[in-house]
Design an enzyme around this catalytic site. Structure first.
Site, PDB file in Angstrom:
ATOM      1  N   HIS A 153      14.613-107.661  64.402  1.00 40.68           N
ATOM      2  CA  HIS A 153      15.138-106.906  63.264  1.00 40.68           C
ATOM      3  C   HIS A 153      14.086-106.774  62.165  1.00 40.68           C
ATOM      4  O   HIS A 153      13.354-107.738  61.906  1.00 40.68           O
ATOM      5  CB  HIS A 153      16.387-107.590  62.701  1.00 40.68           C
ATOM      6  CG  HIS A 153      17.520-107.653  63.678  1.00 40.68           C
ATOM      7  ND1 HIS A 153      17.588-108.608  64.672  1.00 40.68           N
ATOM      8  CD2 HIS A 153      18.609-106.857  63.836  1.00 40.68           C
ATOM      9  CE1 HIS A 153      18.686-108.401  65.403  1.00 40.68           C
ATOM     10  NE2 HIS A 153      19.314-107.343  64.929  1.00 40.68           N
ATOM     11  N   ASP A 195      15.640-103.454  64.862  1.00 36.83           N
ATOM     12  CA  ASP A 195      16.885-102.826  64.442  1.00 36.83           C
ATOM     13  C   ASP A 195      17.181-102.999  62.949  1.00 36.83           C
ATOM     14  O   ASP A 195      16.672-103.912  62.302  1.00 36.83           O
ATOM     15  CB  ASP A 195      18.062-103.441  65.220  1.00 36.83           C
ATOM     16  CG  ASP A 195      18.118-102.967  66.666  1.00 36.83           C
ATOM     17  OD1 ASP A 195      17.149-102.337  67.129  1.00 36.83           O
ATOM     18  OD2 ASP A 195      19.140-103.248  67.322  1.00 36.83           O
ATOM     19  N   HIS A 214      21.094 -96.135  65.100  1.00 35.36           N
ATOM     20  CA  HIS A 214      21.836 -97.408  65.104  1.00 35.36           C
ATOM     21  C   HIS A 214      23.070 -97.306  64.203  1.00 35.36           C
ATOM     22  O   HIS A 214      23.514 -98.300  63.660  1.00 35.36           O
ATOM     23  CB  HIS A 214      20.907 -98.520  64.629  1.00 35.36           C
ATOM     24  CG  HIS A 214      21.331 -99.918  64.985  1.00 35.36           C
ATOM     25  ND1 HIS A 214      21.848-100.265  66.211  1.00 35.36           N
ATOM     26  CD2 HIS A 214      21.296-101.071  64.265  1.00 35.36           C
ATOM     27  CE1 HIS A 214      22.117-101.570  66.220  1.00 35.36           C
ATOM     28  NE2 HIS A 214      21.804-102.077  65.060  1.00 35.36           N
ATOM     29  N   HIS A 224      26.216 -99.612  60.277  1.00 38.89           N
ATOM     30  CA  HIS A 224      26.242-100.779  61.149  1.00 38.89           C
ATOM     31  C   HIS A 224      27.652-101.348  61.332  1.00 38.89           C
ATOM     32  O   HIS A 224      27.902-102.543  61.195  1.00 38.89           O
ATOM     33  CB  HIS A 224      25.325-101.878  60.583  1.00 38.89           C
ATOM     34  CG  HIS A 224      24.772-102.803  61.638  1.00 38.89           C
ATOM     35  ND1 HIS A 224      25.468-103.901  62.099  1.00 38.89           N
ATOM     36  CD2 HIS A 224      23.603-102.812  62.304  1.00 38.89           C
ATOM     37  CE1 HIS A 224      24.730-104.529  63.005  1.00 38.89           C
ATOM     38  NE2 HIS A 224      23.597-103.890  63.153  1.00 38.89           N
TER      39      HIS A 224
END
Ligand SMILES: [Zn+2]
Length: 303
Positions: free
Chosen positions: A268, A123, A174, A178
């Site tokens: 990540h 991510d 995503h 964020h």
């Protein structure tokens, strides 16, 4: 800091029941037939393996006219073209909208588990400092993964988006910056998600078919807007907590300890110093494969 998992314990408790309920209700999620030991299918016409999740092999769809130079993928890409957005929500052809869910998908279904399928997800990227090394390692082992990208990173690194797709990986949405979704107005959320899908579509010729809420903080608007844009919500089963930079050995042991059939792993490739995440992958990935796990991709339900 981009912590994606504030509630590890609760999610762990919920995951089986939630997934079973979702899957049972919808017949959702099978795992593609590709083998983790097979080729990642880089390049045009490579192994003939499906180029992405949910690829109906019989579709025989030609490359999109609007995607010159892109590798032909077996996805029904015409269905996922984004339409201009209104102030409230993106507009999309009703015939291909997935159902609006009330919970995200957390793991693969039983049949995938039976074949020791697992999914690796990364991510917050792409980040040119770390993503290329992760892609290198995945390629070394012939493994595909999912990358849930942030629009603000994606727009600056479109070459990495193209590399992901060319090497058989799946790009998910995503959001753009964020944010904590429940703190956003609906129009703001629609913009966060819609702009990100648009950047991905511009870069690789097709919009994402999966999305993931930052911090695992979902709400009804997120499910509705995601569905409106043709995406299924995917969370995770095992959080490496790599964003806390706990040390490479800790990341490795968390993932190996959490490994199980059907598990979706969260790591990540951006959001801070991800050197440990990069190093850890080169260790846990071959160990998972040696233990008989098959790194795979989720397949979209029929629409
Ligand atoms: Zn994140």
């Amino acid at each position: 800091m981009k912590n994606d998992e504030p509630t590890v314990g609760r999610r762990t408790v919920l995951r089986t029941a939630v997934f079973l309920g979702v899957a049972a209700a919808s017949g959702l999620l099978t795992v593609s037939g590709e083998s983790g030991s097979g080729t990642p299918g880089p390049g045009p016409g490579g192994s003939g393996a499906p180029a992405g999740p949910g690829a109906p092999p019989a579709a025989g769809a030609p490359p999109a006219a609007g995607a010159p130079g892109l590798r032909a993928r077996a996805l029904p890409e015409k269905a996922y073209r984004l339409q201009p957005m209104t102030a409230d929500a993106p507009v999309r052809a009703a015939a291909v909208k997935p159902a609006v869910r009330t919970r995200p998908i957390l793991e693969l279904p039983a049949e995938a588990a039976a074949s020791r399928g697992m999914v690796l997800t990364f991510d917050d990227g792409p980040d040119p400092r770390y993503t290329p090394a992760i892609l290198d390692t995945l390629a070394r082992y012939g493994v595909r993964a999912m990358f849930f990208v942030c629009g603000e990173m994606a727009t600056e690194n479109r070459n990495l988006l193209r590399r992901m797709v060319d090497e058989g990986h799946v790009i998910g949405n995503h959001t753009w910056t964020h944010p904590l979704i429940p703190q956003l107005s609906r129009p703001a959320l629609a913009s966060e998600i819609g702009r990100t899908s648009e950047v991905v579509q511009q870069a690789v010729g097709e919009a994402p078919l999966w999305f993931r809420a930052p911090y695992g903080a979902w709400n009804r608007a997120a499910f509705e807007i995601g569905a409106e844009l043709g995406m299924e919500p995917l969370a995770w089963t095992v959080d490496s907590l790599d964003w806390t930079e706990p040390g490479t050995p800790t990341i490795i042991s968390r993932i190996l300890d959490g490994a199980a059939p059907g598990v979706v792993v969260l790591s990540h490739d951006a959001g801070g110093n991800r050197s440990q995440s990069v190093q850890a992958l080169s260790s846990y990935l071959p160990q998972l494969l040696a233990r008989g796990y098959r790194m795979t991709l989720p397949v979209l339900p029929p629409r």
